[in-house]
Design a protein around this motif. Structure first.
Motif, PDB file in Angstrom:
ATOM      1  N   ASP A 297       0.754  -1.360  -0.044  1.00 17.50           N
ATOM      2  CA  ASP A 297       0.122  -0.107  -0.114  1.00 17.50           C
ATOM      3  C   ASP A 297       0.874   1.165  -0.123  1.00 17.50           C
ATOM      4  O   ASP A 297       0.271   2.296   0.166  1.00 17.50           O
ATOM      5  N   GLY A 298       2.133   1.210  -0.071  1.00 16.18           N
ATOM      6  CA  GLY A 298       2.967   2.345  -0.206  1.00 16.18           C
ATOM      7  C   GLY A 298       3.150   2.999   1.178  1.00 16.18           C
ATOM      8  O   GLY A 298       3.770   4.101   1.306  1.00 16.18           O
ATOM      9  N   GLN A 299       2.762   2.706   2.427  1.00 18.47           N
ATOM     10  CA  GLN A 299       2.741   3.325   3.562  1.00 18.47           C
ATOM     11  C   GLN A 299       4.165   2.734   4.204  1.00 18.47           C
ATOM     12  O   GLN A 299       4.495   1.583   4.097  1.00 18.47           O
ATOM     13  N   ILE A 300       4.470   3.530   5.272  1.00 12.70           N
ATOM     14  CA  ILE A 300       5.734   3.135   6.003  1.00 12.70           C
ATOM     15  C   ILE A 300       5.154   2.629   7.421  1.00 12.70           C
ATOM     16  O   ILE A 300       4.456   3.689   7.964  1.00 12.70           O
ATOM     17  N   TYR A 301       5.183   1.580   7.780  1.00 15.56           N
ATOM     18  CA  TYR A 301       4.808   1.080   8.998  1.00 15.56           C
ATOM     19  C   TYR A 301       6.173   0.994   9.947  1.00 15.56           C
ATOM     20  O   TYR A 301       7.197   0.692   9.642  1.00 15.56           O
ATOM     21  N   PHE A 302       5.851   1.571  11.270  1.00 21.28           N
ATOM     22  CA  PHE A 302       7.191   1.375  12.203  1.00 21.28           C
ATOM     23  C   PHE A 302       6.422   1.172  13.589  1.00 21.28           C
ATOM     24  O   PHE A 302       5.186   1.415  13.955  1.00 21.28           O
ATOM     25  N   SER A 303       7.353   0.543  14.338  1.00 19.42           N
ATOM     26  CA  SER A 303       7.224   0.670  15.834  1.00 19.42           C
ATOM     27  C   SER A 303       7.998   1.632  16.480  1.00 19.42           C
ATOM     28  O   SER A 303       9.079   2.114  15.987  1.00 19.42           O
ATOM     29  N   ALA A 304       7.672   2.170  17.566  1.00 23.30           N
ATOM     30  CA  ALA A 304       8.322   3.166  18.138  1.00 23.30           C
ATOM     31  C   ALA A 304       8.429   3.242  19.777  1.00 23.30           C
ATOM     32  O   ALA A 304       7.243   2.901  20.450  1.00 23.30           O
ATOM     33  N   LEU A 305       9.330   3.547  20.390  1.00 26.22           N
ATOM     34  CA  LEU A 305       9.462   3.778  21.851  1.00 26.22           C
ATOM     35  C   LEU A 305       8.269   5.151  22.232  1.00 26.22           C
ATOM     36  O   LEU A 305       8.896   6.109  22.092  1.00 26.22           O
ATOM     37  N   ASP A 306       7.275   4.753  22.602  1.00 26.32           N
ATOM     38  CA  ASP A 306       6.287   5.887  23.026  1.00 26.32           C
ATOM     39  C   ASP A 306       6.205   5.908  24.449  1.00 26.32           C
ATOM     40  O   ASP A 306       5.530   5.077  25.175  1.00 26.32           O
ATOM     41  N   LYS A 307       7.168   6.617  25.103  1.00 31.66           N
ATOM     42  CA  LYS A 307       7.344   6.680  26.764  1.00 31.66           C
ATOM     43  C   LYS A 307       7.689   5.055  27.214  1.00 31.66           C
ATOM     44  O   LYS A 307       8.485   4.768  26.651  1.00 31.66           O
ATOM     45  N   ASP A 308       7.058   4.444  28.139  1.00 28.95           N
ATOM     46  CA  ASP A 308       7.361   3.217  28.343  1.00 28.95           C
ATOM     47  C   ASP A 308       6.801   2.195  27.488  1.00 28.95           C
ATOM     48  O   ASP A 308       6.735   0.868  27.789  1.00 28.95           O
ATOM     49  N   TYR A 309       5.894   2.433  26.520  1.00 29.38           N
ATOM     50  CA  TYR A 309       5.241   1.591  25.644  1.00 29.38           C
ATOM     51  C   TYR A 309       6.282   1.633  24.257  1.00 29.38           C
ATOM     52  O   TYR A 309       6.947   2.328  23.962  1.00 29.38           O
ATOM     53  N   CYS A 310       6.121   0.486  23.660  1.00 28.19           N
ATOM     54  CA  CYS A 310       6.440   0.169  22.175  1.00 28.19           C
ATOM     55  C   CYS A 310       5.361   0.050  21.296  1.00 28.19           C
ATOM     56  O   CYS A 310       4.780  -0.824  21.132  1.00 28.19           O
ATOM     57  N   ARG A 311       4.753   1.227  20.569  1.00 22.93           N
ATOM     58  CA  ARG A 311       3.687   1.140  19.737  1.00 22.93           C
ATOM     59  C   ARG A 311       3.939   1.146  18.156  1.00 22.93           C
ATOM     60  O   ARG A 311       4.889   1.177  17.829  1.00 22.93           O
ATOM     61  N   LEU A 312       2.505   0.916  17.439  1.00 19.22           N
ATOM     62  CA  LEU A 312       2.820   0.550  16.090  1.00 19.22           C
ATOM     63  C   LEU A 312       2.246   1.731  15.526  1.00 19.22           C
ATOM     64  O   LEU A 312       1.006   2.173  15.610  1.00 19.22           O
ATOM     65  N   PHE A 313       2.841   2.432  14.282  1.00 21.21           N
ATOM     66  CA  PHE A 313       2.303   3.266  13.874  1.00 21.21           C
ATOM     67  C   PHE A 313       2.386   3.105  11.920  1.00 21.21           C
ATOM     68  O   PHE A 313       3.047   2.275  11.894  1.00 21.21           O
ATOM     69  N   ARG A 314       1.661   3.912  11.364  1.00 19.05           N
ATOM     70  CA  ARG A 314       1.595   3.899  10.031  1.00 19.05           C
ATOM     71  C   ARG A 314       1.722   5.558   9.763  1.00 19.05           C
ATOM     72  O   ARG A 314       1.235   6.446  10.068  1.00 19.05           O
ATOM     73  N   LEU A 315       2.460   5.430   8.723  1.00 25.75           N
ATOM     74  CA  LEU A 315       3.140   6.960   8.154  1.00 25.75           C
ATOM     75  C   LEU A 315       2.798   7.102   6.627  1.00 25.75           C
ATOM     76  O   LEU A 315       3.219   6.044   5.740  1.00 25.75           O
ATOM     77  N   SER A 316       2.300   8.238   6.273  1.00 29.79           N
ATOM     78  CA  SER A 316       1.982   8.422   4.891  1.00 29.79           C
ATOM     79  C   SER A 316       2.979   9.247   4.141  1.00 29.79           C
ATOM     80  O   SER A 316       3.317  10.404   4.691  1.00 29.79           O
ATOM     81  N   PRO A 317       3.798   8.697   3.372  1.00 31.40           N
ATOM     82  CA  PRO A 317       5.017   9.462   2.573  1.00 31.40           C
ATOM     83  C   PRO A 317       4.647  10.704   2.043  1.00 31.40           C
ATOM     84  O   PRO A 317       5.371  11.567   1.876  1.00 31.40           O
ATOM     85  N   ALA A 318       3.435  10.454   1.326  1.00 30.98           N
ATOM     86  CA  ALA A 318       2.821  11.784   0.752  1.00 30.98           C
ATOM     87  C   ALA A 318       2.768  13.113   1.462  1.00 30.98           C
ATOM     88  O   ALA A 318       2.864  13.924   0.977  1.00 30.98           O
ATOM     89  N   ASP A 319       2.004  12.856   2.567  1.00 28.63           N
ATOM     90  CA  ASP A 319       1.853  14.076   3.067  1.00 28.63           C
ATOM     91  C   ASP A 319       2.493  14.024   4.654  1.00 28.63           C
ATOM     92  O   ASP A 319       2.414  15.010   5.561  1.00 28.63           O
ATOM     93  N   GLY A 320       3.183  13.092   5.066  1.00 29.97           N
ATOM     94  CA  GLY A 320       3.950  12.794   6.385  1.00 29.97           C
ATOM     95  C   GLY A 320       3.035  12.544   7.668  1.00 29.97           C
ATOM     96  O   GLY A 320       3.216  12.620   8.897  1.00 29.97           O
ATOM     97  N   LYS A 321       1.786  12.386   7.448  1.00 25.69           N
ATOM     98  CA  LYS A 321       0.653  12.135   8.281  1.00 25.69           C
ATOM     99  C   LYS A 321       1.002  10.655   9.128  1.00 25.69           C
ATOM    100  O   LYS A 321       1.205   9.836   8.511  1.00 25.69           O
TER     101      LYS A 321
END
Length: 819
Positions: free
Chosen positions: A457-481
């Motif tokens: 789908d052309g999206q960037i998926y990533f996990s990230a340390l969010d405070k003391d959690y490690c959460r899952l995110f999706r980023l749109s390269p087109a608009d940075g959302k």
């Protein structure tokens, strides 16, 4: 349960102190009867001229599973049977809240044996903290009734309780043993999945197993002790076999079962990447560097002390059609493969070189190699702040992971004059044609962990340390959302995307459960549980609550934390408190299992408070930058203030019994805290830094880690930071009983960091102890040594926070020395 004092003679018989207590056991979990028979008597004696004894039937093996159905039995007569001979099992749990000596007393039965936690138990036993399973196996005879009296005898009445229920407290075995996920990978179309597991048996080293399954049905295709890897773009896997003449790669098609040898005689010790076209295999080989004489040798650079530092990785290409292996790169700089484009034409590599005279001291370059024309171009040159990179699905861009100072600081978002943390990772895109760099996460607080640019789908998926959690995110390269994907775990530990479907497999855990595996639909964002390893790990275990607890410090910052309660928590009681932290550049995350398993401390009767003070990544660049050039300033104040406020709002804490513990930078923080406060009744420093000046020069990564923690400051340029902030130069301020733990082969923080601080406290006459784990590095990984290391921690806290030195004295008896 009835409690009664025993007579003096019983105390002598036990070999215990005269203050011996007994808890009568009246309720059991019963399994049986299991009929057994006398053997056919072909002879009157056996090969050893021994006559048969009916008592030997007690030794008959019973293959009874721990979870087999049982019923509750209460009575003073042992259950019997109509069979001539029968075996029976009576089980109960008893819980020890500390180090206790005692025994299991059984009277009335004629033929029986007792085991505790599966081990034979005769005479005096040592009961470590935790729940123990007692099994009484006995033999009945037809027509014979036997009385039954069972009691647990011990030298400490208040530390024992008995329960016929199968529920138990969390134990060290639960932390160390069992099956955990070590990796997950989906096939290109998401139809199949390879899952790898790390399995640890009690007192054994771990081993790994790979399983290939069909996603839709869960059907097992193959299970192997050899590594299974996907062939790109195909529902086929390959394995590596080390033979006498080299490594052989064999591919197996899942649909047909047909096998094909892809390569033979590849270098042993190399790693491999198969091209999506299946024409090339990229071979990453290690070339050994020039050797010095083993007895007297020269060190040419600081890192030359590290084993293998002179070795270099170089690349080759193996042509699958011709079997020709030829060099792809030549030189003395390290080369690491980053990615290969979807069409197999371009290879992305990273090279590195040292530059010791200026921060950063290691520089990295990204180079794209055209495998068709055998040409290369440098996309990024000498950037010391990038970490790794991958191609976009169309191969026209890169997504790059790096610190805020990458690409000249285009992603930096800290106050003027502040140096960002090099471990606060960001994402960038680089347009290959224009070289334009776009910072994607400049104003995004979580710190990037794993990332993938989806070809589906052309999206960037990533996990990230969010405070003391490690959460899952999706980023749109087109608009940075950036959108957070809600998942049912605190920590996303790994994920894998399918290239041609909307499936993602991911592993995770939470503060109060172990490993689970999920399948996520990237369109809907919904996760489906596939495999729950935690269910088996925690079967029958009762855990206490874990709750978030934040506070606003005196500087107006919200400081994140959480706390753990004992499973049998009673708010009317007073509990000792253990404070855990890292205090460095990473948060103390909500991992269920760690080297400091918080639920295990809680099971031993402690409340545990975990705090993430200033300087940790995952809270934004400004917050993370507080780690740089502070050497504990601000961090210690957060911990002290947080501990005091926690006690103020939780009246069940015994404020005279507060302990603290940390490792590595957290070990330094333990030492530093004791120079700033007398709040703690006991402290433990594992592999802690005591002198920033000596660590800077002696640790394998001392000077390079100081680029993170000290920025552009050095021992000769900032004496106040390196000397005044070192615990060693403030040792006379320490009065807290302080335990030093260290692996003798620690190359990160050398053993001398504990030695010199221990020496200082001994000369000052302060309460201290020093325990060395032989042959272990920065982490204690050897199973048996890990057990004693953990017990050492528990015993130190028991001595000073529970006023019980028995466990410590049993581990480390007093040594007669000259005064």
């Amino acid at each position: 349960m009835k409690k009664s004092y025993l007579f003096f003679l019983a105390c002598l018989f036990l070999g215990l102190d005269t203050n011996v207590y007994a808890i009568d056991v009246n309720t059991f979990r019963y399994q049986g009867p299991y009929a057994v028979y006398r053997p056919l008597m072909l002879d009157s004696i056996d090969i050893n001229a021994e006559k048969f004894s009916d008592e030997s039937l007690l030794k008959t093996s019973l293959m009874v599973q721990a979870n087999d159905e049982s019923k509750v039995y209460t009575g003073k007569q042992a259950p019997t049977s109509t069979d001539a001979y029968a075996l029976h099992l009576l089980k109960f749990n008893f819980r020890s809240r500390g180090y206790v000596k005692g025994q299991i007393s059984v009277t009335g039965l004629k033929s029986y044996e007792v085991t505790i936690d599966g081990q034979s138990a005769q005479g005096e036993q040592t009961f470590l903290p935790g729940t123990h399973l007692v099994t009484i196996k006995y033999m009945s005879r037809k027509g014979r009734r036997e009385a039954l009296k069972v009691s647990v005898k011990a030298d400490k009445e208040s530390l024992l309780s008995v329960d016929a229920d199968a529920e138990r407290s969390y134990s060290l075995g639960d932390v160390l043993d069992g099956k955990r996920f070590s990796g997950v990978s989906l096939s290109h179309d998401g139809r199949y999945q390879i899952t790898s597991y790390r399995i640890t048996e009690p007192e054994e080293e771990s081993y790994f197993v790979w399983r290939l399954t069909e996603v839709a049905t869960g059907k097992l295709i193959i299970e192997s002790l050899s590594t299974l890897k996907w062939v790109p773009g195909r529902n086929a896997y390959y394995v590596e076999e080390s033979l006498k003449d080299g490594v052989r790669l064999t591919m197996t098609d899942i649909e047909t079962g047909q096998q094909r040898v892809l390569a033979t005689r590849l270098p042993i010790g190399a790693s491999f990447m198969i091209s999506p076209t299946l024409k090339d295999i990229i071979v990453s080989n290690v070339q050994q560097g020039p050797a010095e004489h083993k007895d007297i040798y020269q060190i040419v650079e600081p890192d030359d002390r590290q084993p293998g530092w002179r070795d270099r990785k170089s690349l080759g290409t193996y042509k699958v059609e011709t079997g020709i292996l030829q060099p792809l790169t030549f030189g003395f700089h390290n080369v690491v493969v980053q990615d290969i484009s979807t069409d197999g034409r371009y290879l992305l590599i990273m090279t590195s070189r040292s530059r010791l005279t200026k921060r950063p001291t290691t520089l990295y370059s990204l180079i794209r190699i055209d495998l068709q024309e055998m040409k290369s171009e440098t996309l990024v040159a000498d950037d010391g702040f990038i970490a790794d990179a991958k191609f976009s699905p169309d191969g026209r861009s890169l997504v790059v992971k790096g610190s805020p100072e990458s690409f000249g600081g285009v992603g930096k978002n800290v106050p003027e004059g502040r140096i960002p943390s090099m471990y606060d990772y960001q994402l960038y895109t680089l347009d290959i044609a224009t070289r334009h760099v776009m910072p994607l996460t400049r104003s995004f607080n979580p710190s990037i962990a794993q990332y993938e640019w989806s070809r589906a789908d052309g999206q960037i998926y990533f996990s990230a340390l969010d405070k003391d959690y490690c959460r899952l995110f999706r980023l749109s390269p087109a608009d940075g959302k950036i959108v957070r994907i809600d998942v049912p775990e605190d920590m996303v530990t790994e994920f894998s995307l399918a290239n041609q479907s909307d499936r993602m497999a991911w592993c995770g855990m939470s503060a109060s459960n172990s490993d689970r595996l999920y399948l996520l639909n990237t369109k809907s964002g919904q996760s489906e549980l596939v495999e729950d390893l935690s269910r088996d790990i925690l079967k029958g275990v009762k855990l206490g609550k874990c709750e978030a607890w934040d506070f606003v410090n005196s500087r107006g910052d919200t400081i994140s934390g959480r706390f753990y309660l004992p499973a049998d928590f009673n708010p009317a009681k007073k509990y000792p408190l253990i404070v855990n932290y890292y205090g460095g550049c990473s948060p103390t995350s909500r991992n269920f299992e760690s080297r400091y398993p918080q639920h295990l401390y809680a099971a031993m009767g402690y409340v545990v408070y975990v705090i993430n003070p200033s300087g940790a990544a995952g809270f934004g660049q400004e917050f993370a930058s507080r780690h740089v050039a502070t050497a504990g300033q601000g961090v210690a104040e957060d911990i002290i203030e947080g501990t005091r406020k926690f006690c103020e709002v939780h009246p069940y804490i015994n404020t005279q019994k507060i302990g603290c513990i940390g490792a590595s930078y957290g070990g330094f923080m333990t030492q530093y805290l004791q120079t700033r406060t007398d709040l703690f009744a006991a402290a433990i420093s594992h592999a802690g830094i005591s002198d920033h000046t000596s660590y800077w020069g002696e640790g394998y990564w001392g000077y390079s880690y100081s680029e993170v923690s000290m920025g552009d400051r050095y021992p000769w340029s900032d004496r106040k930071l390196y000397v005044n902030q070192s615990p060693l130069f403030n040792a006379d301020k320490i009065h807290t009983p302080l335990l030093f733990l260290h692996g003798s082969a620690d190359h990160n923080v050398p053993l001398g960091e504990s030695i010199q601080m221990f020496n200082a406290l001994k000369l000052l006459g302060r309460p201290t102890a020093f325990v060395v784990v032989d042959g272990q590095d920065h982490h204690i990984l050897d199973y048996k040594k890990r057990v004693k290391w953990q017990n050492t921690i528990f015993a130190w806290f028991a001595k000073y926070l529970q006023d019980d030195s028995a466990w410590w004295d049993s581990l480390y008896p007093k040594v007669a020395i000259d005064e």
